[in-house]
Write an enzyme that holds these catalytic residues in place. Structure first.
Site, PDB file in Angstrom:
ATOM      1  N   SER A 238      -9.784   1.897   2.697  1.00  8.33           N
ATOM      2  CA  SER A 238      -8.891   2.633   1.823  1.00  8.33           C
ATOM      3  C   SER A 238      -7.860   1.758   1.113  1.00  8.33           C
ATOM      4  O   SER A 238      -7.258   2.206   0.141  1.00  8.33           O
ATOM      5  CB  SER A 238      -8.158   3.725   2.614  1.00  8.33           C
ATOM      6  OG  SER A 238      -7.345   3.154   3.619  1.00  8.33           O
TER       7      SER A 238
ATOM      8  N   LYS B 175       0.852  -1.195   0.000  1.00 15.49           N
ATOM      9  CA  LYS B 175       0.000   0.000   0.000  1.00 15.49           C
ATOM     10  C   LYS B 175       0.883   1.239   0.000  1.00 15.49           C
ATOM     11  O   LYS B 175       1.927   1.265   0.665  1.00 15.49           O
ATOM     12  CB  LYS B 175      -0.906  -0.021   1.238  1.00 15.49           C
ATOM     13  CG  LYS B 175      -1.964   1.081   1.260  1.00 15.49           C
ATOM     14  CD  LYS B 175      -2.901   0.927   2.451  1.00 15.49           C
ATOM     15  CE  LYS B 175      -3.951   2.014   2.520  1.00 15.49           C
ATOM     16  NZ  LYS B 175      -4.863   1.848   3.666  1.00 15.49           N
TER      17      LYS B 175
ATOM     18  N   SER C  79      -9.983  -0.413   6.947  1.00 17.33           N
ATOM     19  CA  SER C  79      -9.401  -0.311   5.606  1.00 17.33           C
ATOM     20  C   SER C  79      -8.688  -1.542   5.064  1.00 17.33           C
ATOM     21  O   SER C  79      -8.314  -1.552   3.894  1.00 17.33           O
ATOM     22  CB  SER C  79      -8.438   0.866   5.549  1.00 17.33           C
ATOM     23  OG  SER C  79      -9.172   2.046   5.405  1.00 17.33           O
TER      24      SER C  79
HETATM   25  N1  GLN Z   1     -13.182   4.315   5.962  1.00 18.08           N
HETATM   26  C1  GLN Z   1     -12.595   4.728   7.217  1.00 18.08           C
HETATM   27  C2  GLN Z   1     -12.184   6.167   7.118  1.00 18.08           C
HETATM   28  O1  GLN Z   1     -12.463   6.742   6.116  1.00 18.08           O
HETATM   29  C3  GLN Z   1     -11.462   3.841   7.574  1.00 18.08           C
HETATM   30  C4  GLN Z   1     -10.205   4.211   6.902  1.00 18.08           C
HETATM   31  C5  GLN Z   1      -9.057   3.354   7.317  1.00 18.08           C
HETATM   32  O2  GLN Z   1      -9.210   2.344   7.999  1.00 18.08           O
HETATM   33  N2  GLN Z   1      -7.883   3.802   6.940  1.00 18.08           N
HETATM   34  O3  GLN Z   1     -11.599   6.718   8.004  1.00 18.08           O
END
Ligand code: GLN
Length: 446
Positions: free
Chosen positions: A127, A52, A151
């Protein structure tokens, strides 16, 4: 083989932001030479891996999918990257994500959205959407993602692959660009549970470079995969099977519980009563931490600097207005507001208290049960573009993953069926540092 799949599919899926074919081929060549010898081989010997793009890689562009870092070439490797090198996997590139890991669909990438390999009109989740899509499309053998509020698990669920968020502190965060430091964890995304156990084995462990890293003995995750779950006590939170969860998703989870029962486990309904406050508390806490962490992006130390500033303050203003996308700005503003004096007690402190209550909900259930099981996400993947105008509905996609993050406990998403042609994920939640039980259950189930 991975590059073959990439050539064939990457045009459509767009999982990668940066590919490093030359470096990958030279590493693979070295490993090929070693293959013939009797030298001991690393745990992940020769496996093509994608990383990532918020995990720093020496000399390999690391953008966090942000224009701000579009030219950033780190001078060091994150601890997990060093560990992958020791395990002798082959890094082939950096994967798309929501900008600075803020989002749940990979549509917040400032470069381009990634598409779900099961249906290109749908999001891969986020994400870590690039990380999940790459594994689903065969464009990497395994990938690393990061999980702050879901995410790793949610994109794994949407893309029909396995994603594990370890216990907070199990995997070093050194070299992970911080979003919300008290929640962020790096973990594996793989095709199956056995692979997840191997990758976790390679990346877990104490690191003196991360002050929140846990100094514990790392168990043998691979030998935990015994296939035996007889007598296991499973808790199913009623809040995870309630309104707002798609009936087809519930149906897949119920069918999975029957499979677990047939393997000798028993399950009961329980309550995690503070679940409904988790999303609100998370967006306050995560945004507060983000507003502080992202203060380092000033146009001086990292990344892109704006042209023609009038003075130093203007340089900060211009660089930050040009460098950050709108979701990142929304969170910085929310976090700065929540932390400002006069509002701190009402918002940040209150959210911290809610976090403690949520943690206690889990402690109580784990006093009686070995594992908690439910859906990973309330729905399957949604259409690209269908939620971009409404941040609140987007935030609610994480309602079942966020409580786990706030409690700091580990959880894994494993594919458990399909609804209208798209994969459904089963979330298996464990006690702190009990990844072995999660992996054992998921492996017996899959
Ligand atoms: N969707 C969540 C957010 O927007 C989680 C993001 C994540 O785990 N990095 O914060």
């Amino acid at each position: 083989e991975a590059f073959g799949k990439i050539n064939e599919r990457e045009d459509r899926v767009k999982a990668y932001l940066t590919l490093d074919e030359e470096q990958a081929r030279s590493t693979a060549k070295k490993l090929d030479d070693k293959l013939a010898s009797n030298e001991p081989k690393g745990l992940l010997f020769g496996l093509p891996a994608g990383i990532k793009d918020n995990i720093v890689t020496e000399g390999l562009r690391t953008t966090c999918a942000s224009q701000f870092l579009s030219n950033y070439n780190p001078i060091y490797d994150a601890t997990v990257v060093t560990k992958l090198k020791q395990a002798e996997s082959v890094t082939i590139g950096k994967l798309n994500m929501d900008e600075f890991a803020m989002g749940g669909s990979t549509e917040n990438s400032s470069f381009y959205p990634t598409r779900n390999p099961w249906n290109l009109d749908y999001v891969p989740g986020g994400s870590s959407g690039g990380s999940a899509a790459a594994v689903a499309a065969g464009e990497a053998y395994f990938t690393l993602g990061s999980d702050t509020g879901g995410s790793i698990r949610q994109p794994a669920s949407y893309c029909g692959v396995v994603g594990l968020k370890p216990t907070y502190g199990l995997v070093s965060r050194f070299g992970l660009v911080a979003f919300a430091s008290s929640l962020d964890q790096i973990g594996p995304i793989t095709k199956n549970v056995e692979d997840a156990a191997y990758v976790l084995q390679a990346i877990a462990g104490y690191d003196k470079m991360d002050s929140t890293s846990a100094n514990i003995e790392i168990p043998d995750y691979i030998s935990a995969l015994t296939g035996d779950i007889r007598g296991l006590r499973i808790a199913v939170p009623k809040e995870y099977m309630g309104e707002g969860v798609d009936p087809a998703v519930k149906e897949s989870v119920m069918a999975s519980l029957r499979v677990l029962e047939s393997l000798g486990a028993e399950w009961e309904e329980v309550s995690l009563p503070h679940t409904e406050y988790a999303v609100a508390a998370y967006y306050l806490l995560a945004s507060s931490e983000a507003s502080s962490n992202l203060a380092r992006f000033d146009g001086v130390r990292y990344g892109v600097r704006a042209d023609n500033p009038d003075n130093l303050l203007d340089l900060y203003h211009k660089s930050r207005s040009q460098g950050f996308g709108s979701e990142v700005k929304r969170r910085i503003m929310l976090g700065t507001y929540a932390l400002s004096s006069g509002y701190y007690d009402a918002y940040y402190l209150k959210a911290q208290k809610v976090r403690t209550l949520i943690k206690r909900d889990f402690d109580e259930v784990f006093a009686k049960y070995d594992i908690i099981v439910g859906p990973t996400a309330p729905t399957t993947a949604f259409r690209i573009g269908s939620q971009v105008d409404n941040p609140l509905t987007m935030y609610l996609n994480d309602i079942l993953t966020i409580p786990v993050s706030l409690a700091g406990v580990p959880a894994l998403s494993v594919p458990c069926g399909f609804a209208e042609g798209l994969p459904v994920g089963l979330q298996i939640i464990g006690k702190p540092f009990d990844e072995s039980t999660i992996l054992r259950v998921a492996h017996a189930f899959e």
